[in-house]
Design a protein around this motif. Structure first.
Motif, PDB file in Angstrom:
ATOM      1  N   SER A  37       0.833  -1.194   0.000  1.00 36.43           N
ATOM      2  CA  SER A  37       0.000   0.000   0.000  1.00 36.43           C
ATOM      3  C   SER A  37       0.877   1.256   0.000  1.00 36.43           C
ATOM      4  O   SER A  37       2.085   1.191   0.232  1.00 36.43           O
ATOM      5  CB  SER A  37      -0.907   0.005   1.219  1.00 36.43           C
ATOM      6  N   GLN A  53      -5.744   6.575  -5.481  1.00 44.14           N
ATOM      7  CA  GLN A  53      -6.830   5.629  -5.232  1.00 44.14           C
ATOM      8  C   GLN A  53      -7.619   5.369  -6.520  1.00 44.14           C
ATOM      9  O   GLN A  53      -7.977   4.237  -6.827  1.00 44.14           O
ATOM     10  CB  GLN A  53      -7.748   6.194  -4.147  1.00 44.14           C
ATOM     11  N   ARG A 102      -3.915   0.941  -3.346  1.00 45.87           N
ATOM     12  CA  ARG A 102      -4.419   0.961  -1.970  1.00 45.87           C
ATOM     13  C   ARG A 102      -3.708   2.102  -1.235  1.00 45.87           C
ATOM     14  O   ARG A 102      -2.473   2.111  -1.144  1.00 45.87           O
ATOM     15  CB  ARG A 102      -4.118  -0.360  -1.287  1.00 45.87           C
TER      16      ARG A 102
END
Lengths: 177, 489
Positions: A20, A49, A54
Motif C-alpha cells: 500500500s 486511489q 491501496r
C-alpha cells in the motif's frame, strides 16, 4: 473522500495492507499556505486511489514518534510525505534516501527535533525500519507556498501547486508501476 | 579578569533561550542565568476575545501540553458561568489530563532524558540522541513510543485528535466517551502499566551511575507547591494549593486556588521574558513591607511539577503509586522533601503509574459513558480562575470579562515560569561543580542542558532536544572581547 480516507487510516491496527501507499500530509491549515500540504495530500491520495492503488492518508501538524509505529503497522511499500515549501515554484516529487542509510549526521539532525515540533521524513522512515523492520521507499512532495500568515485559504501560487496533484500522481505511478 | 560564557541558543528551532555563565577572576562560576528570549504575548492579545474561545486559543500556546491549557481555561470558564459541571464531564476531563501526563512524562523520560541516562552524559554526542538510543536499546525506545502513544490515543479518542483537541469547553466537554473507546482504553492499559514498571526498574538501575548528578543537580533548599485533594492526596485537576518548605513544614495547607494572588508574586528581570514567580510570604521585605533589593523575591523560590507534587502530598491514593512514593521518600531524611531535582525523573514515573491506576478506576466507573457532559449558562461572574496541574507544574488562568463575556484582562502563570528561579539555581550549581578555570567541555554543556531538562521546560519544545542542540559557547573578557568560542551542532 476525506472521511473515507480517514476512516481507512483508523482501521490500520486491524487490517495490515500489503503493497500500500501511505500519504502523509504535513502542515497547519490555520497558517495559510502551510495547509497546502494537507490539501495536496488529499488530492494526491484521491488520484492514487482512482488509479487502483491501496492508499492510506494521514494528515499531521508534525511527524511524531508514535506516528512511526502507526505507519509501520500499515506496512506500506511507499510513504509519500507532502509538505509546503517556499523553495519551489512547482510541486516536485523527489525520492528520499534509503532509510537504512540514515545514520550519523542525518540521524543526529533528525533526532535533534524529536521533542520539538516533529521528526523529519527521513527520521520517520529510519524509525520505521530500525524499530519495526518496515522498509518503505520514501518520497517527498514539496508544494509551493509563500504566505504562512494566520488564517485559512491559500495564495494563488499555493493553490496552483495543489492543482498539480494529478501530475505528481502520474509521475509517481510511472516510477513505481 | 571577569569572563562571561554564553550558551546560545539552548533551543534549536527558534532560539528561545540561552545560558550565560559569569566567571570570576579565578575562572570559577560566579553567576548563571537561564534567559528566555521568546515573547509570545498571549495574555495581551486575548483581550477583546470571548472567554468561550479561550480553551481553543490558549491550547495553541503549546503543541506538547495543549491539554493543560484546555483544562485551566475551561475551568476559568466554568467559574465565569458559575456552574458545577456534570460529574461525568469532570471525570472525562480528569481522564484526558491523566492521559496527557502519561504521554508528556513518557516523552521526557524515554526520549529526551533517556539517551543521557542510558548512554551516559559523556558519551559520543553523535550517538547520544534518540537514534543512538534506538541502536543500543531498541526495546526501550519502542516501549517509550508505546507509552506515549497510549496517552496520545486516549486524548485522541476523547478529543478527536491528539494535538490541540477542541473538546473541553466552559461548562464541561463537548462529547461523551463511547463504549467502543472505553473498551479500547481498557485493552491498552495493561501494557502501559507493564512499561511503566520497566521504566522504574531502568531508572533505579541507573542511580548507581549517577551519584554525582544525584548529589548536585538542583540539590538545594526551596519551597514546593502543588495541588492536593482535600484529604492531602496527589491531585492534578482540582483540589487545593499546598506549599511546603525544605524542612517539610506545611506553609499553606490548603489554599483555594482562586486565591493564588495572595501568595504568589511575579518578578521581572530585564534579561529574560520569562517572569519569576515567587512565594510572597517568604520574600525579603524591608520595614515598609516593600521588596528591599532587586532579588528580594529569591527567598520565595519554589518548585512545581512532578517533584513538587509528590513532595507536597501526604499520599498518592493508588496502591502501586503509594508503594513507589514510600520508596521515593527514603531518598530524603524522614519527614523532609526530596530536594534534588535529579529526582524529577523518579517523580515523573511515579506520576505515570498513578495516572494509569486512576485511568483504570475511571474507565471502570459505570458513569463514565454518561451522555450528560455539559452545563449551560450565561455569564454570571466577571472573574474566573482556573487552576490545574500540567505535566510541568501548576497552571493558572485568570480571566476578567464584561457582561458579554468579552475578556478585559487575562493573567496566566505557566508552570515553567514557576520553576524559573530553580532552573537558574540548578544551572549555577551544575556549572560551579563542573567548570574550573573557565574550561567548558561538551560533557559539561550536556550536563547543564540536562539540568534544565530535569524540569522539562515548555518555553520551547526544542529545549528538550537531547544532546544535539547547536550551541555556541563564547567566553568574553571584562572588556567584551571574544577570547574563546566553542561550537557544537
Amino acid at each position: 473522500m476525506r472521511a473515507a480516507l480517514w476512516s481507512s487510516r483508523l482501521r490500520v491496527a486491524e487490517t495490515i495492507a500489503a503493497d500500500s501507499i501511505l500519504v502523509i500530509g504535513i502542515g497547519n491549515t490555520l497558517r495559510r499556505d502551510d495547509g497546502a500540504g494537507w490539501l495536496f495530500a488529499e488530492a494526491l491520495a484521491s488520484e492514487l486511489q482512482k488509479a487502483g492503488r491501496r492508499v492510506h492518508l494521514v494528515l499531521q501538524h508534525q511527524l511524531t514518534l508514535e506516528l512511526a509505529e502507526e505507519a509501520a503497522e500499515l506496512r506500506p511499500s511507499h510513504v509519500i510525505f507532502v509538505d509546503a515549501s517556499v523553495t519551489t515554484h512547482d510541486a516536485r516529487l523527489t525520492p528520499l534516501p534509503d532509510a537504512a542509510l540514515v545514520s550519523g549526521a542525518s540521524a543526529t539532525s533528525a533526532s535533534a527535533n524529536v521533542a520539538g515540533h516533529g521528526l523529519t521524513p527521513a527520521a520517520l522512515l529510519a524509525l520505521m525500519r530500525r524499530l519495526y523492520a518496515v522498509a518503505a521507499a520514501g518520497w517527498l512532495v514539496q508544494t509551493p507556498a509563500e504566505d504562512f500568515g494566520h488564517g485559512e485559504g491559500l495564495s494563488e501560487a499555493a493553490q496552483h501547486g495543489v492543482e498539480t496533484a494529478p501530475r505528481i500522481a502520474s509521475a509517481f505511478l510511472r516510477l513505481n508501476c | 579578569m571577569t569572563k562571561t560564557i554564553l550558551i546560545d541558543p539552548v533551543t534549536r528551532i527558534e532560539g528561545h533561550a540561552k545560558i550565560t555563565l559569569h566567571l570570576d577572576d579565578d575562572g570559577q562560576v560566579e553567576e548563571a542565568r537561564f534567559h528566555v528570549t521568546e515573547f509570545r504575548g498571549f495574555e495581551k492579545f486575548c483581550e477583546g476575545r470571548s472567554f468561550w474561545e479561550m480553551p481553543g486559543i490558549t491550547a495553541r500556546i503549546c503543541g506538547i501540553c495543549p491539554v493543560s491549557h484546555l483544562m485551566a481555561s475551561s475551568k476559568a470558564g466554568d467559574a465565569i458561568l458559575g456552574v458545577n459541571i456534570p460529574p461525568t464531564a469532570a471525570k472525562l476531563r480528569r481522564l484526558m489530563n491523566w492521559a496527557q501526563l502519561v504521554q508528556s512524562h513518557a516523552l521526557s523520560f524515554f526520549h529526551l532524558s533517556g539517551p543521557d541516562l542510558l548512554l551516559g552524559m559523556d558519551s559520543d554526542p553523535a550517538q547520544r540522541n534518540i537514534m543512538g538510543l534506538i541502536e543500543k536499546y531498541p526495546d526501550v525506545a519502542r516501549n517509550g513510543i508505546r507509552l506515549r502513544r497510549f496517552g496520545q490515543k486516549v486524548i485522541e479518542m476523547l478529543g478527536g485528535r491528539s494535538v490541540h483537541p477542541a473538546w473541553t469547553v466552559a461548562g464541561g466537554v463537548r462529547d461523551p466517551l463511547s463504549d467502543e473507546n472505553r473498551s479500547k482504553i481498557r485493552r491498552m492499559l495493561p501494557e502501559a502499566l507493564d512499561i511503566t514498571g520497566l521504566a522504574l526498574d531502568l531508572l533505579k538501575d541507573a542511580f548507581d551511575s549517577f551519584s554525582d548528578e544525584e548529589a548536585m543537580y538542583g540539590n538545594f533548599p526551596s519551597l514546593y507547591m502543588g495541588l492536593v485533594t482535600p484529604e492531602g492526596g496527589l491531585e492534578h485537576y482540582d483540589g487545593l494549593l499546598r506549599v511546603v518548605d525544605s524542612d517539610g513544614n506545611v506553609l499553606e495547607p490548603g489554599l483555594a486556588p482562586a486565591r493564588y494572588r495572595e501568595i504568589l508574586g511575579e518578578a521581572i528581570e530585564p534579561w529574560s521574558y520569562l517572569k519569576f514567580p515567587y512565594y510572597k510570604p517568604a520574600a525579603v521585605r524591608d520595614a515598609n513591607g516593600n521588596g528591599r533589593t532587586l532579588d528580594h523575591y529569591q527567598a520565595g523560590m519554589y518548585r512545581v511539577g512532578p517533584l513538587a507534587r509528590v513532595n507536597v502530598c501526604d499520599f498518592a491514593g493508588t496502591p502501586r503509586a503509594d508503594a513507589e512514593l514510600r520508596e521515593f521518600r527514603r531518598l530524603a531524611p524522614r519527614g523532609r522533601p526530596v530536594a534534588n531535582s535529579f529526582h524529577y525523573h523518579y517523580a515523573r514515573l511515579i506520576e505515570i503509574l498513578y495516572a494509569l491506576e486512576r485511568i483504570v478506576e475511571t474507565i471502570d466507573d459505570p458513569a463514565i459513558t454518561d451522555k450528560r457532559t455539559r452545563a449551560h449558562a450565561e455569564v454570571n461572574n466577571m472573574v474566573g480562575v482556573g487552576v490545574s496541574e500540567a505535566p510541568r507544574g501548576t497552571l493558572f488562568h485568570e480571566y476578567h470579562v464584561n457582561g458579554d463575556g468579552i475578556l478585559q484582562k487575562v493573567n496566566m502563570i505557566i508552570a515553567t515560569g514557576q520553576n524559573n528561579l530553580a532552573m537558574n539555581r540548578t544551572v549555577k550549581q551544575i556549572a560551579q561543580y563542573h567548570i574550573n578555570g573557565g574550561k567548558v567541555t561538551e560533557g559539561v554543556l550536556n550536563r547543564i542542558e540536562h539540568g534544565i531538562r530535569l524540569y522539562d521546560p515548555c518555553l520551547s519544545c526544542s529545549t528538550h532536544a537531547v544532546g544535539q542542540m547547536p550551541m555556541v559557547v563564547e567566553v568574553y573578557d571584562a572588556g567584551g572581547a571574544l577570547v574563546e568560542q566553542v561550537t557544537r551542532g
